[in-house]
Design an enzyme around this catalytic site. Structure first.
Site, short mmCIF file in Angstrom:
data_model
loop_
_atom_site.label_atom_id
_atom_site.label_comp_id
_atom_site.label_asym_id
_atom_site.label_seq_id
_atom_site.Cartn_x
_atom_site.Cartn_y
_atom_site.Cartn_z
N ARG A 321 0.99 -1.05 0.18
CA ARG A 321 -0.11 0.16 -0.11
C ARG A 321 0.72 1.27 0.02
O ARG A 321 1.70 1.36 0.77
CB ARG A 321 -0.91 0.12 1.51
N GLU A 323 0.54 4.02 1.01
CA GLU A 323 -0.26 5.11 1.60
C GLU A 323 0.93 5.92 2.66
O GLU A 323 1.71 5.14 3.20
CB GLU A 323 -1.21 4.44 2.68
N ARG A 329 -0.73 1.54 12.86
CA ARG A 329 -1.61 0.67 12.48
C ARG A 329 -1.32 0.42 10.94
O ARG A 329 -1.79 -0.66 10.39
CB ARG A 329 -3.05 0.95 12.24
N HIS A 330 -0.37 1.23 10.44
CA HIS A 330 -0.07 1.03 8.94
C HIS A 330 1.31 0.55 8.55
O HIS A 330 2.17 1.08 9.38
CB HIS A 330 -0.47 2.48 8.17
N GLU A 484 -9.83 -2.40 13.40
CA GLU A 484 -10.33 -3.40 12.46
C GLU A 484 -9.06 -4.43 11.89
O GLU A 484 -8.02 -4.08 11.92
CB GLU A 484 -10.51 -2.55 11.05
N SER A 487 -11.70 -7.29 6.27
CA SER A 487 -12.83 -6.62 5.61
C SER A 487 -12.98 -7.84 4.74
O SER A 487 -12.30 -8.45 4.14
CB SER A 487 -12.05 -5.48 4.72
N ARG A 538 -1.63 -7.14 12.02
CA ARG A 538 -2.67 -6.58 13.14
C ARG A 538 -3.14 -7.66 13.85
O ARG A 538 -3.29 -7.16 15.08
CB ARG A 538 -3.86 -5.76 12.07
P1 ATP Z 1 -7.50 0.76 7.10
O1 ATP Z 1 -8.74 1.70 6.64
O2 ATP Z 1 -6.99 0.57 8.49
O3 ATP Z 1 -6.45 1.56 6.46
P2 ATP Z 1 -8.16 -0.85 5.14
O4 ATP Z 1 -9.84 -0.58 4.97
O5 ATP Z 1 -7.32 -0.24 3.80
O6 ATP Z 1 -7.44 -0.40 6.36
P3 ATP Z 1 -8.47 -3.29 3.77
O7 ATP Z 1 -8.05 -2.58 2.28
O8 ATP Z 1 -9.78 -3.66 4.00
O9 ATP Z 1 -7.94 -2.39 4.64
O10 ATP Z 1 -7.40 -4.53 4.37
C1 ATP Z 1 -7.87 -5.68 4.70
C2 ATP Z 1 -7.22 -5.84 6.02
O11 ATP Z 1 -5.79 -5.74 5.81
C3 ATP Z 1 -7.23 -5.03 7.13
O12 ATP Z 1 -8.55 -5.26 7.88
C4 ATP Z 1 -6.14 -4.90 7.98
O13 ATP Z 1 -6.06 -5.79 8.92
C5 ATP Z 1 -4.96 -5.10 7.02
N1 ATP Z 1 -4.54 -3.79 6.46
C6 ATP Z 1 -4.98 -2.83 5.66
N2 ATP Z 1 -3.95 -2.04 5.51
C7 ATP Z 1 -2.91 -2.15 6.33
C8 ATP Z 1 -1.67 -1.41 6.29
N3 ATP Z 1 -1.41 -0.44 5.79
N4 ATP Z 1 -0.93 -1.96 7.28
C9 ATP Z 1 -1.15 -3.00 7.86
N5 ATP Z 1 -2.18 -3.91 7.68
C10 ATP Z 1 -3.07 -3.36 6.94
#
Ligand code: ATP
Length: 564
Positions: A321, A323, A329-330, A484, A487, A538
């Site tokens: 990602r 981001e 968390r990320h 979270e 998803s 996570r």
């Molecule tokens: P967030 O809103 O917290 O950035 P997301 O909605 O983008 O997460 P999803 O795309 O639904 O997350 O990804 C599925 C799962 O992957 C999430 O529930 C989370 O456990 C994990 N996840 C997502 N983005 C990250 C990240 N940048 N770092 C670590 N784990 C992540």
């Protein structure tokens, strides 16, 4: 989790770091003094024990024939009186007198045992010089010793194997550590108080929160930066060994639960030709004169597997990602635990499977990793994850969750809407309300509004709407401790409906990646299906209530950190 700790300022974090350096310097001086004392051995020729110690180039210097090679973790009463060979890291040494020294040996995570080296003129000979030399070995050197297993007069409280000790008669250093460690084991075993990637600068409010020490510690703590700059010592700390072992177990439990239910593993590609799931968060790289991208999720490929007749599939692999999120968390790379399955009657089959796999992971960890969990809790105190009793799992619709937050959450959330996605503070507040009301840290929020989900999310058949007529989807998130971890939901399998939703979300159905995705559904009949994606890092971090997801990854990747 109860946050029972006193906040630490940026200045405090800096002070702790400086104290850690001072401590390391002190340790270096002590080691140098000991080495100088031991090093006065000059010519060893006249030392009757000369063949029983020293730096060794070979992995198997001469040992007695009857000496059994043994791991520290395997030592028990049955070894009392036996001669053994043990390979380990020497983590501490201390000279007691000219005739006696003590060491602590560590192997297998946090299995430690005391070693005693005592001068003896009888065979096997241990000279005073040898005692000094052994007591002067630099901490974290890799050694091999021959020793007689003996019962100590009193249990050795400082070591995990407390009922036995090793009376060392031979000791060879196979790989010496330097006199000065960049991070001592003591400091590496303290809770990390600063997760910023830029020295003492704290990146955002979340990082501020993470920067809280858990206890008044005798040995000062180091920052995550110092840990990563000393990656080997970071990993050697028993707490990190325990976290890594728990992580391994999560993957095993995920795999075994699904394989027992006819799921088949597959490997989606990491290199892809189009930023199909939203252009902004994707890493781009040069690819033979074109552009390639790193996959943001295995979503499309899981669905291709379903279209390809694989029925039930899962994958475990890296997800990328782009981001610029500098939060606890990320990460820019994490490990996804993903699954996708055919649906027979209802998307709740997917929900049941995902809920089942996560509960089996949590219960499995509590059963199989009790020692590792205790090791982590000794450094990062937390309450055990509260799980629902079987049959009492908590599933709220998004609208019910928002209502709960409005009515029973903090006043600042009294006006949250049923058609707008939740913010992270809202999610955390809801976690506390759910814990108090339903006595669980694990729950599901289902039926997210279409505004909060991607184009492939299936709209609820009953035509339910929330807020200003926003339709809801058969899509859900799973939470632990208000955060979270998953998803998922039902995906659209009908190509006409899919194309309509792609357009409605403002995406061009002919754009690269989307075209191939849509075409797959037009080429064959694809059965109804759904699935979900779990963030492994996570799950580990929030199960253990760690202050940052970076602690659960082997080599955390963040916007500012790509090394080591
Ligand atoms: P967030 O809103 O917290 O950035 P997301 O909605 O983008 O997460 P999803 O795309 O639904 O997350 O990804 C599925 C799962 O992957 C999430 O529930 C989370 O456990 C994990 N996840 C997502 N983005 C990250 C990240 N940048 N770092 C670590 N784990 C992540």
């Amino acid at each position: 989790m109860e946050e029972s700790t006193a906040p630490q300022s940026k200045k405090g974090a800096k002070k702790a770091e400086a104290k850690a350096k001072k401590e390391a310097l002190k340790a270096q001086r002590a080691a140098e003094l000991a080495a100088a004392a031991a090093g006065a051995n000059g010519n060893l020729e006249d030392d009757p024990a000369k063949d029983n110690y020293g730096n060794s180039q070979t992995t198997t210097p001469g040992f007695s024939q009857d000496a059994e090679e043994v791991e520290i973790r395997s030592l028990d009463e049955s070894y009392n009186g036996k001669t053994v060979v043990v390979r380990a890291w020497l983590q501490k040494s201390r000279i007691q007198s000219a005739k006696m020294g003590f060491v602590e040996l560590r192997k297998g995570g946090n299995w430690t045992i005391q070693g005693v080296v005592m001068a003896s003129e009888q065979e096997p000979v241990v000279s005073r010089r040898m005692v000094k030399w052994v007591a002067g070995i630099n901490p974290e050197s890799y050694v091999v010793v021959e020793a007689k297993v003996t019962k100590p007069l009193e249990p050795v409280k400082s070591c995990r194997v407390s009922g036995l000790e090793l009376h060392i008669t031979k000791c060879f250093v196979l790989a010496p550590a330097p006199t000065m460690l960049g991070l001592t084991l003591g400091a590496a075993s303290q809770p990390i108080v600063n997760f910023s990637d830029e020295g003492a600068r704290l990146a955002d409010a979340d990082t501020e929160k993470a920067a809280e020490p858990t206890a008044e510690a005798a040995v000062p703590a180091a920052s995550m930066l110092t840990h990563l700059d000393n990656i080997a010592m970071h990993k050697r700390a028993p707490v990190q060994q325990a976290i890594a072992d728990i992580r391994v177990e999560v993957k095993k439990l995920f795999r075994s639960y699904l394989e027992a239910r006819r799921f088949k593993e597959f490997e989606p590609p990491c290199l892809i030709g189009a930023a199909s799931e939203g252009g902004a968060n994707v890493f781009r790289l040069a690819y033979f004169g074109q552009e390639a991208f790193l996959a943001q999720s295995p979503q499309f490929y899981k669905q291709f597997e379903i279209a390809g007749g694989r029925e039930r599939v899962f994958s475990i692999g890296p997800v990328f990602r782009a981001e610029n999120s500098n939060t606890p968390r990320h990460m820019t790379e994490f490990t996804g635990l993903d699954l996708e399955m055919e649906i027979k009657h209802s998307y709740t089959e997917v929900l049941d499977t995902l809920e089942g796999v996560l509960l089996s992971i949590f219960r499995g960890l509590q059963e199989r990793c009790a020692e590792e969990i205790d090791t982590v809790r000794a450094v990062y105190p937390s309450e055990p994850l509260l799980l629902p009793e079987p049959g009492k799992e908590v599933r709220l619709t998004f609208a019910e969750a928002q209502k709960l937050l409005r009515e029973e959450g903090p006043a600042e959330f009294a006006n949250v809407r049923d058609d707008e996605d939740m913010s992270t503070p809202q999610e955390k507040a809801l976690g506390e309300v759910v814990r108090a009301k339903y006595k669980t840290d694990f729950y599901v929020i289902d039926k997210f509004p279409e505004t909060a989900r991607p184009f492939y999310a299936k709209i609820d058949d009953a035509g339910t709407t929330v807020g200003d007529g926003v339709r809801v989807t058969n899509a859900f998130d799973f939470f632990i401790r208000g955060q979270e971890v998953l998803s998922g939901g039902q995906r659209i399998h009908d190509p006409v409906e899919l194309e309509e939703r792609i357009r409605a979300k403002g995406v061009d159905p002919k754009s690269a990646g989307i075209k191939e995705y849509l075409t797959t559904f037009q080429q064959v009949g694809v059965p109804p299906h759904g699935g979900g994606g779990i963030g492994l890092d996570r799950v580990v971090a929030w199960f253990l209530a760690l202050p940052s997801v970076h602690l659960a990854a082997y080599y955390p990747r963040t916007p500012k950190r790509l090394l080591p």
